[in-house]
Design a protein around this motif. Structure first.
Motif, PDB file in Angstrom:
ATOM      1  N   LEU A   6      -6.091  21.290   6.643  1.00 45.52           N
ATOM      2  CA  LEU A   6      -5.368  22.403   6.030  1.00 45.52           C
ATOM      3  C   LEU A   6      -6.192  23.672   6.230  1.00 45.52           C
ATOM      4  O   LEU A   6      -7.388  23.694   5.954  1.00 45.52           O
ATOM      5  CB  LEU A   6      -5.160  22.150   4.535  1.00 45.52           C
ATOM      6  N   LYS A   7      -5.553  24.720   6.704  1.00 45.54           N
ATOM      7  CA  LYS A   7      -6.228  25.993   6.944  1.00 45.54           C
ATOM      8  C   LYS A   7      -5.913  26.993   5.842  1.00 45.54           C
ATOM      9  O   LYS A   7      -4.756  27.146   5.447  1.00 45.54           O
ATOM     10  CB  LYS A   7      -5.791  26.564   8.300  1.00 45.54           C
ATOM     11  N   LEU A   8      -6.955  27.673   5.357  1.00 44.87           N
ATOM     12  CA  LEU A   8      -6.813  28.775   4.411  1.00 44.87           C
ATOM     13  C   LEU A   8      -7.485  30.006   5.005  1.00 44.87           C
ATOM     14  O   LEU A   8      -8.392  29.887   5.836  1.00 44.87           O
ATOM     15  CB  LEU A   8      -7.463  28.431   3.070  1.00 44.87           C
ATOM     16  N   ILE A   9      -7.069  31.194   4.570  1.00 46.62           N
ATOM     17  CA  ILE A   9      -7.687  32.433   5.018  1.00 46.62           C
ATOM     18  C   ILE A   9      -8.593  32.961   3.916  1.00 46.62           C
ATOM     19  O   ILE A   9      -8.142  33.207   2.792  1.00 46.62           O
ATOM     20  CB  ILE A   9      -6.643  33.498   5.380  1.00 46.62           C
ATOM     21  N   ASN A  10      -9.871  33.096   4.242  1.00 42.15           N
ATOM     22  CA  ASN A  10     -10.811  33.670   3.289  1.00 42.15           C
ATOM     23  C   ASN A  10     -10.533  35.150   3.071  1.00 42.15           C
ATOM     24  O   ASN A  10      -9.916  35.811   3.912  1.00 42.15           O
ATOM     25  CB  ASN A  10     -12.251  33.499   3.810  1.00 42.15           C
ATOM     26  N   SER A  11     -11.014  35.678   1.949  1.00 40.96           N
ATOM     27  CA  SER A  11     -10.879  37.102   1.654  1.00 40.96           C
ATOM     28  C   SER A  11     -12.065  37.562   0.804  1.00 40.96           C
ATOM     29  O   SER A  11     -12.692  36.747   0.131  1.00 40.96           O
ATOM     30  CB  SER A  11      -9.564  37.364   0.904  1.00 40.96           C
ATOM     31  N   PRO A  12     -12.420  38.839   0.833  1.00 41.10           N
ATOM     32  CA  PRO A  12     -11.707  39.944   1.485  1.00 41.10           C
ATOM     33  C   PRO A  12     -11.904  40.035   2.991  1.00 41.10           C
ATOM     34  O   PRO A  12     -11.157  40.744   3.666  1.00 41.10           O
ATOM     35  CB  PRO A  12     -12.287  41.178   0.789  1.00 41.10           C
ATOM     36  N   VAL A  13     -12.902  39.366   3.541  1.00 40.14           N
ATOM     37  CA  VAL A  13     -13.058  39.332   4.997  1.00 40.14           C
ATOM     38  C   VAL A  13     -12.236  38.158   5.521  1.00 40.14           C
ATOM     39  O   VAL A  13     -12.477  37.012   5.127  1.00 40.14           O
ATOM     40  CB  VAL A  13     -14.537  39.173   5.400  1.00 40.14           C
ATOM     41  N   PRO A  14     -11.244  38.402   6.381  1.00 36.49           N
ATOM     42  CA  PRO A  14     -10.327  37.327   6.785  1.00 36.49           C
ATOM     43  C   PRO A  14     -10.920  36.375   7.824  1.00 36.49           C
ATOM     44  O   PRO A  14     -10.716  36.525   9.028  1.00 36.49           O
ATOM     45  CB  PRO A  14      -9.130  38.100   7.352  1.00 36.49           C
ATOM     46  N   SER A  15     -11.678  35.416   7.344  1.00 35.37           N
ATOM     47  CA  SER A  15     -12.160  34.331   8.192  1.00 35.37           C
ATOM     48  C   SER A  15     -11.432  33.051   7.796  1.00 35.37           C
ATOM     49  O   SER A  15     -10.725  33.017   6.787  1.00 35.37           O
ATOM     50  CB  SER A  15     -13.676  34.157   8.030  1.00 35.37           C
TER      51      SER A  15
END
Length: 209
Positions: A6-15
């Motif tokens: 499962l992929k998630l997008i980190n924040s505030p830097v979108p990695s």
């Protein structure tokens, strides 16, 4: 045993952050938890009744490790990374967090070095193999299992690999490219540190330079 990703997008830097899990046992591995707030990640874990046993860090940069302390606080997973990465995640300058917000942070916890694992981990009846991937940083690693290869910021679709940061090296990147070429034409899907997943077959690795 088949593993899900499962992929998630980190924040505030979108990695990119990935959850690798077994639907049968509900055990999981978190790859590069890089969000300042772990609310979304924690929600996914709780909703899926998933228990993180390991955190794999592809490298030491803050936008890939920011969520480690929250996971350690709640689940106490073991971090798996390179020896160079382990040395830098405890240093706000070397993990670059200090330069992001002038405050910085460090990560500490139980650590397994891939060098001490002999670059291989048996987990959930699967064999996960690791190799050092210098270029973006000399602490970088890639790992692979079941035709899936996780490359962190070493290989991002359509992007040149950034080598100008601390301990980056274009010369060392050439060696890593040669290693990644060994996986081409074998049906591997790439799970990078930023951007979309893509298939390695037919991909022009010269785009990394």
């Amino acid at each position: 045993m088949q593993l899900e990703i499962l992929k998630l997008i980190n924040s505030p830097v979108p990695s990119n952050c990935y959850i690798i899990f077994s639907e049968n046992t509900k055990n999981c591995i978190i790859v590069d938890p890089g969000s300042f707030s772990s609310d979304i990640l924690m929600s996914e874990l709780l909703n899926g009744n998933l228990t993180p046993q390991y955190i794999i860090l592809t490298h030491e940069h803050f936008d890939h490790i920011w969520g480690c302390n929250e996971l350690i606080k709640n689940f106490n997973p073991t971090i798996i990374c390179s020896a160079a990465c382990a040395e830098r995640i405890i240093d706000p300058k070397k993990n670059l967090s200090l330069f992001y917000d002038q405050q910085g942070f460090s990560v500490s916890g139980n650590i397994l070095l891939i060098e001490n694992l002999n670059y291989s981990l048996e987990w959930e009846k699967n064999k996960i193999d690791f190799f050092i991937s210098e270029g973006h940083t000399d602490a970088g690693i890639c790992f692979y299992f079941d035709k899936n290869i996780f490359t962190g910021d070493t290989l991002i679709e359509g992007e040149k690999t950034v080598t100008k940061l601390f301990c980056g090296s274009k010369k060392n990147l050439l060696k890593t490219i040669d290693k990644i070429k060994e996986f081409q034409n074998n049906g591997y899907e790439v799970f990078p540190g930023h951007g979309n997943t893509f298939f390695l077959d037919g991909y022009d690795l010269n785009k990394m330079l």
